[in-house]
Enzyme design. Structure first.
Site, PDB file in Angstrom:
ATOM      1  N   GLY A 309       1.078  -0.735  -0.081  1.00 20.45           N
ATOM      2  CA  GLY A 309      -0.129   0.191  -0.048  1.00 20.45           C
ATOM      3  C   GLY A 309       0.624   1.032   0.261  1.00 20.45           C
ATOM      4  O   GLY A 309       1.730   1.695   0.260  1.00 20.45           O
ATOM      5  N   MET A 310       0.418   2.000  -0.774  1.00 23.50           N
ATOM      6  CA  MET A 310       0.857   3.550  -0.503  1.00 23.50           C
ATOM      7  C   MET A 310       0.137   4.230   0.024  1.00 23.50           C
ATOM      8  O   MET A 310      -1.055   4.390  -0.660  1.00 23.50           O
ATOM      9  CB  MET A 310       1.992   4.073  -1.765  1.00 23.50           C
ATOM     10  N   GLU A 311       0.081   5.482   1.212  1.00 24.93           N
ATOM     11  CA  GLU A 311      -0.805   6.364   1.767  1.00 24.93           C
ATOM     12  C   GLU A 311      -0.932   7.971   1.074  1.00 24.93           C
ATOM     13  O   GLU A 311      -0.573   8.848   2.023  1.00 24.93           O
ATOM     14  CB  GLU A 311      -0.294   6.673   2.897  1.00 24.93           C
ATOM     15  N   ASN A 312      -1.263   7.205   0.296  1.00 22.10           N
ATOM     16  CA  ASN A 312      -1.779   8.754  -0.831  1.00 22.10           C
ATOM     17  C   ASN A 312      -2.599   9.272   0.313  1.00 22.10           C
ATOM     18  O   ASN A 312      -3.944   8.694  -0.267  1.00 22.10           O
ATOM     19  CB  ASN A 312      -1.940   8.313  -2.407  1.00 22.10           C
ATOM     20  N   HIS A 335      -2.901   0.403   8.492  1.00 19.08           N
ATOM     21  CA  HIS A 335      -1.442   0.591   8.511  1.00 19.08           C
ATOM     22  C   HIS A 335      -0.901   1.781   7.142  1.00 19.08           C
ATOM     23  O   HIS A 335      -1.163   3.191   7.845  1.00 19.08           O
ATOM     24  CB  HIS A 335      -0.358  -0.053   7.511  1.00 19.08           C
ATOM     25  N   GLU A 336      -2.431   2.557   6.594  1.00 19.22           N
ATOM     26  CA  GLU A 336      -2.049   3.089   5.315  1.00 19.22           C
ATOM     27  C   GLU A 336      -2.904   4.136   6.341  1.00 19.22           C
ATOM     28  O   GLU A 336      -2.534   5.457   5.240  1.00 19.22           O
ATOM     29  CB  GLU A 336      -2.799   3.134   3.759  1.00 19.22           C
ATOM     30  N   HIS A 339      -1.042   6.267   8.375  1.00 22.40           N
ATOM     31  CA  HIS A 339      -0.045   7.137   7.835  1.00 22.40           C
ATOM     32  C   HIS A 339      -1.196   8.776   8.133  1.00 22.40           C
ATOM     33  O   HIS A 339      -0.220   9.778   7.748  1.00 22.40           O
ATOM     34  CB  HIS A 339       0.316   6.808   6.462  1.00 22.40           C
ATOM     35  N   GLU A 358       7.128   5.352   9.363  1.00 22.82           N
ATOM     36  CA  GLU A 358       6.789   3.972   8.968  1.00 22.82           C
ATOM     37  C   GLU A 358       6.364   3.378  10.746  1.00 22.82           C
ATOM     38  O   GLU A 358       5.906   2.464  10.762  1.00 22.82           O
ATOM     39  CB  GLU A 358       8.011   2.916   8.996  1.00 22.82           C
ATOM     40  N   ASP A 413      15.188   4.559  -0.760  1.00 29.44           N
ATOM     41  CA  ASP A 413      14.747   3.324  -0.295  1.00 29.44           C
ATOM     42  C   ASP A 413      15.299   1.665   0.760  1.00 29.44           C
ATOM     43  O   ASP A 413      14.633   1.381   0.893  1.00 29.44           O
ATOM     44  CB  ASP A 413      13.422   2.894  -1.982  1.00 29.44           C
ATOM     45  N   TYR A 421      10.334   0.479   9.875  1.00 27.13           N
ATOM     46  CA  TYR A 421       8.970  -0.265  10.890  1.00 27.13           C
ATOM     47  C   TYR A 421       8.726  -1.277  12.257  1.00 27.13           C
ATOM     48  O   TYR A 421       8.025  -0.372  13.150  1.00 27.13           O
ATOM     49  CB  TYR A 421       8.518  -1.490   9.447  1.00 27.13           C
ATOM     50  N   LYS A 594       7.585  -6.981  -1.959  1.00 26.89           N
ATOM     51  CA  LYS A 594       7.690  -8.130  -0.667  1.00 26.89           C
ATOM     52  C   LYS A 594       7.871  -9.341  -1.214  1.00 26.89           C
ATOM     53  O   LYS A 594       8.845  -9.660  -0.078  1.00 26.89           O
ATOM     54  CB  LYS A 594       6.624  -7.241   0.043  1.00 26.89           C
TER      55      LYS A 594
HETATM   56  N1  BES Z   1       4.879   4.417   2.721  1.00 32.67           N
HETATM   57  C1  BES Z   1       5.127   3.023   3.003  1.00 32.67           C
HETATM   58  C2  BES Z   1       5.762   1.873   1.161  1.00 32.67           C
HETATM   59  C3  BES Z   1       7.061   3.049   0.807  1.00 32.67           C
HETATM   60  C4  BES Z   1       7.976   2.737   2.118  1.00 32.67           C
HETATM   61  C5  BES Z   1       6.784   3.431  -0.608  1.00 32.67           C
HETATM   62  C6  BES Z   1       9.420   3.466   1.538  1.00 32.67           C
HETATM   63  C7  BES Z   1       8.208   3.688  -0.904  1.00 32.67           C
HETATM   64  C8  BES Z   1       9.674   3.782  -0.092  1.00 32.67           C
HETATM   65  C9  BES Z   1       3.744   1.917   2.556  1.00 32.67           C
HETATM   66  O1  BES Z   1       2.973   2.705   3.666  1.00 32.67           O
HETATM   67  C10 BES Z   1       3.793   0.821   3.298  1.00 32.67           C
HETATM   68  O2  BES Z   1       4.644   0.349   4.856  1.00 32.67           O
HETATM   69  N2  BES Z   1       3.928  -0.339   2.965  1.00 32.67           N
HETATM   70  C11 BES Z   1       4.009  -1.664   3.142  1.00 32.67           C
HETATM   71  C12 BES Z   1       2.833  -2.171   3.942  1.00 32.67           C
HETATM   72  C13 BES Z   1       3.046  -1.932   5.474  1.00 32.67           C
HETATM   73  C14 BES Z   1       1.425  -2.794   6.152  1.00 32.67           C
HETATM   74  C15 BES Z   1       3.549  -2.315   6.440  1.00 32.67           C
HETATM   75  C16 BES Z   1       4.318  -2.029   1.929  1.00 32.67           C
HETATM   76  O3  BES Z   1       3.827  -1.682   0.625  1.00 32.67           O
HETATM   77  O4  BES Z   1       4.208  -3.957   1.892  1.00 32.67           O
HETATM   78 ZN    ZN Z   2       3.902   3.009   5.485  1.00 29.60          ZN
END
Ligand code: BES
Ligand code: ZN
Length: 640
Positions: A309-312, A335-336, A339, A358, A413, A421, A594
């Site tokens: 997910g991405m918290e836009n 989670h999102e 954010h 995070e 990244d 996290y 992931k």
């Molecule tokens: N903001 C992140 C995604 C992200 C982090 C994109 C760093 C680019 C650089 C998002 O909130 C996130 O953490 N997504 C996780 C899911 C979460 C439940 C741990 C993911 O995509 O796995």
């Molecule tokens: Zn996140």
């Protein structure tokens, strides 16, 4: 006196003598005014003080001289050429009377720049930086308030994913979406690509007539006949949260302020899966204060989306791999949503402070989950997180094991590991346990409120924490070690999950008797119990035992992406190859990094496996976003 204490006292003196309420603008100059030389502290401390005397390392812009405050996009999304073409107008504030403003660009073609109401401006492109892109330097004068840049994207853009119809659910229309975090927005909009600035934005986006455009802003709920959509984001956001998606989209509400966008054929299943979203927002508000972004909608994207997910803001972007049919993967939505406070409202002031985004979000996510689904459920999530953390600690270099990172000259990244996290989560959980939940909740509520729409460094957070929670109680929690040292401090909270204890007991029985019927009550197991079971299968599990398990529980065919992914990973490790067909289908379809990284890593552990991995990757590569294929290229040492 401990180093941490010295830093905190020095910072408290400095910051609180400057200002009580530090606004976004002021925070930039306050940090720049922090002159390490003037602090009468020893060398060792100065090293750490330098950590806070920092400018964002991941921009080539002069955001601290001339700041963009608002941008307006006027663009067309062209599927025939796979480009975005148009202009961006920045409303700027010249803080220092500079004669030029610098924007970040990456792989963009700039054709013309105009000032104010159309006067053509002098501009030049600076030297290309592999990581950060090419600075665009525009000459301005003291009367310049607006800078309009005409541009188009190129095939090298890193933010955009262009999908042909066969890569979508409906198979008839193309699709395009952006991914901004961490430093990709500059590859589809020329802007000051720093997390330290917040901007408001508006946009006019032209798309093919049968498609709908949605953004991290006010959104349409229907397609229109012209294919022209207008957007407004009145709350200031850091630019990594600027986002756009275009496709054959339909909207359905969940409650009055939440809803789902996705392709028509997916809408019903998404509405069911995300049915608890309204409740999540209500519970989140009860915990840490009013939701500040008006609507909370989710768009479920095609499977190439590289993240869970991405918290836009206003419109979370999500992978379709959370649509499991039983709502078992919705902690990702919590989670999102979280954010919306940690990250979007109070933002890490550089990517070195990523854990502030995070770690807080994981903590908040689990509090939302606990409020709705109970403690036993959340204990399972936390214990899975703890196992992730231990795995990461085994492989991460010491530098990457700190909460506060130093990512200069590295891609931000790279800092996106379970340290931010999960170590972040356990640090906050320790604070909660030590001061009591009510006190910690009151602290967080006030923290979000007093820092809303601002950015914050780790050090400023520590000052705040110290003042509000630590000093009044005179407690010592090894905070310095938690934040600045590798590894996991001894006082890390322990998680016990009674559900997982039951799984463990079954596991012992299974290995002792080699008898599948010794696994009892598995019909009552949820996704999380299965995940715990599969990930903890022993390395010496035999192919016969894997076959027995698969015959009984059909993991290879699982429609649950998390279960399938961990089962494939274990199977590769153990050499159980009945998964091969399904594994390939999974890798061909799903672009979520992931899942991809552990699977390609497991395959690459043997020479034959690596060959197989490269062959699959070559074929699957068009189905992955840049974020994913770039990582896999590095992992496999290829360049597809
Ligand atoms: N903001 C992140 C995604 C992200 C982090 C994109 C760093 C680019 C650089 C998002 O909130 C996130 O953490 N997504 C996780 C899911 C979460 C439940 C741990 C993911 O995509 O796995
Ligand atoms: Zn996140």
């Amino acid at each position: 006196m401990k180093l941490y204490t010295i830093i905190i006292i020095a910072l408290s003196l400095l910051l609180f003598s400057c200002s009580d309420v530090v606004s976004t603008d002021e925070s930039i100059s306050v940090e720049q005014n922090l002159n390490t030389d003037s602090l009468a502290i020893e060398n060792k401390e100065i090293q750490n003080m330098e950590l806070i005397d920092e400018r964002d390392d991941h921009t080539l812009s002069n955001y601290d001289e001339v700041s963009s405050r608002h941008l307006h996009l006027d663009i067309e999304v062209k599927f025939d050429t796979k480009t975005i073409v148009g202009s961006v107008t920045h409303t700027i504030e010249n803080l220092t009377g500079s004669d030029h403003v610098i924007f970040d660009t990456k792989a963009l073609n700039i054709s013309k720049v105009e000032l104010n109401d159309g006067k053509e401006a002098q501009f030049k492109m600076g030297e290309v930086d592999e990581l950060l892109g090419t600075p665009l330097v525009v000459s301005i004068d003291e009367n310049t308030t607006k800078v309009t840049i005409y541009y188009e994207t190129t095939e090298k853009t890193e933010a955009l994913d262009w999908l042909i119809p066969s890569q979508t659910a409906g198979k008839e229309q193309p699709f395009m979406y952006t991914q901004g975090q961490s430093i990709f927005t500059r590859s589809w909009i020329p802007l000051q690509g720093t997390v330290a600035l917040r901007i408001t934005y508006s946009a006019k986006v032209k798309v093919p007539k049968n498609l709908m455009a949605v953004m991290s802003a006010s959104n349409p709920v229907h397609k229109n006949d012209e294919g022209i959509y207008e957007f407004n984001m009145p709350q200031p956001i850091p630019c990594y949260l600027l986002a756009l998606a275009v496709g054959d989209l339909e909207f359905a509400p969940i409650d009055q302020r939440t809803g789902v966008y996705t392709e028509p054929s997916m809408l019903a299943s998404c509405v069911y899966e995300l049915g608890d979203m309204g409740t999540m927002v209500n519970e989140a508000e009860k915990l840490y204060g009013a939701y500040q972004w008006e609507r909370f909608d989710v768009i479920v994207l095609p499977p190439s989306f590289p993240f869970g997910g991405m918290e836009n803001p206003r419109l979370t972007f999500a992978t379709p791999t959370i649509i499991a049919g039983d709502r078992s993967l919705v902690s990702l939505i919590a989670h999102e949503l979280a954010h919306s406070w940690s990250g979007n409202l109070v933002t890490n002031s550089s990517w070195n402070d990523f854990w502030l985004n995070e770690g807080f979000t994981v903590y908040f996510e689990r509090r939302i989950m606990e409020a709705i689904y109970g403690k036993d459920y959340t204990d399972m999530l936390a214990l899975l997180g703890y196992q992730d953390l231990l795995e990461t600690l085994e492989t991460a270099t010491p530098d990457m094991q700190r909460l506060k990172l130093q990512l200069k000259s590295q891609h931000p990244d790279d800092g996106m590991t379970d340290i931010a996290y999960e170590k972040g989560y356990f640090f906050l959980r320790l604070l909660e346990e030590q001061v009591g939940r009510d006190n910690f909740d009151a602290f967080l509520m006030e923290y979000f409120d007093s820092h809303k729409f601002q950015t914050i460094t780790t050090e400023k957070f520590l000052v705040y924490l110290n003042e509000k929670l630590i000093v009044p109680r005179n407690i010592d929690l090894n905070i310095e070690e938690w934040v600045y040292e590798p590894g996991l401090p001894e006082n890390c909270p322990k998680v016990v999950s009674k559900n997982f204890n039951a799984v463990d007991a079954n596991m012992v029985q299974f290995y002792e008797t080699n008898d599948i019927s010794k696994l009892i009550d598995t019909d009552k197991w949820s996704t999380h119990e299965w995940l715990h079971f599969i990930r903890n299968l022993k390395a010496e599990t035999t192919v016969e035992q894997m076959t027995m398990l698969d015959d009984a529980f059909h993991f290879t065919q699982s429609g649950n992406s998390e279960i399938a992914a961990i089962w494939f990973q274990r199977s590769i490790n153990i050499g159980y190859d009945k998964i091969d067909k399904e594994l390939k289908a999974f890798l061909m379809k799903i672009g979520r990094r992931k899942f991809l990284m552990p699977l390609y890593t497991a395959l690459a552990a043997t020479p034959e496996g690596k060959e197989k991995a490269i062959a699959i990757f070559k074929e699957a590569r068009p189905n992955y976003h840049y974020v994913s294929y770039n990582s896999i290229n590095q992992l496999l040492g290829v360049n597809f």
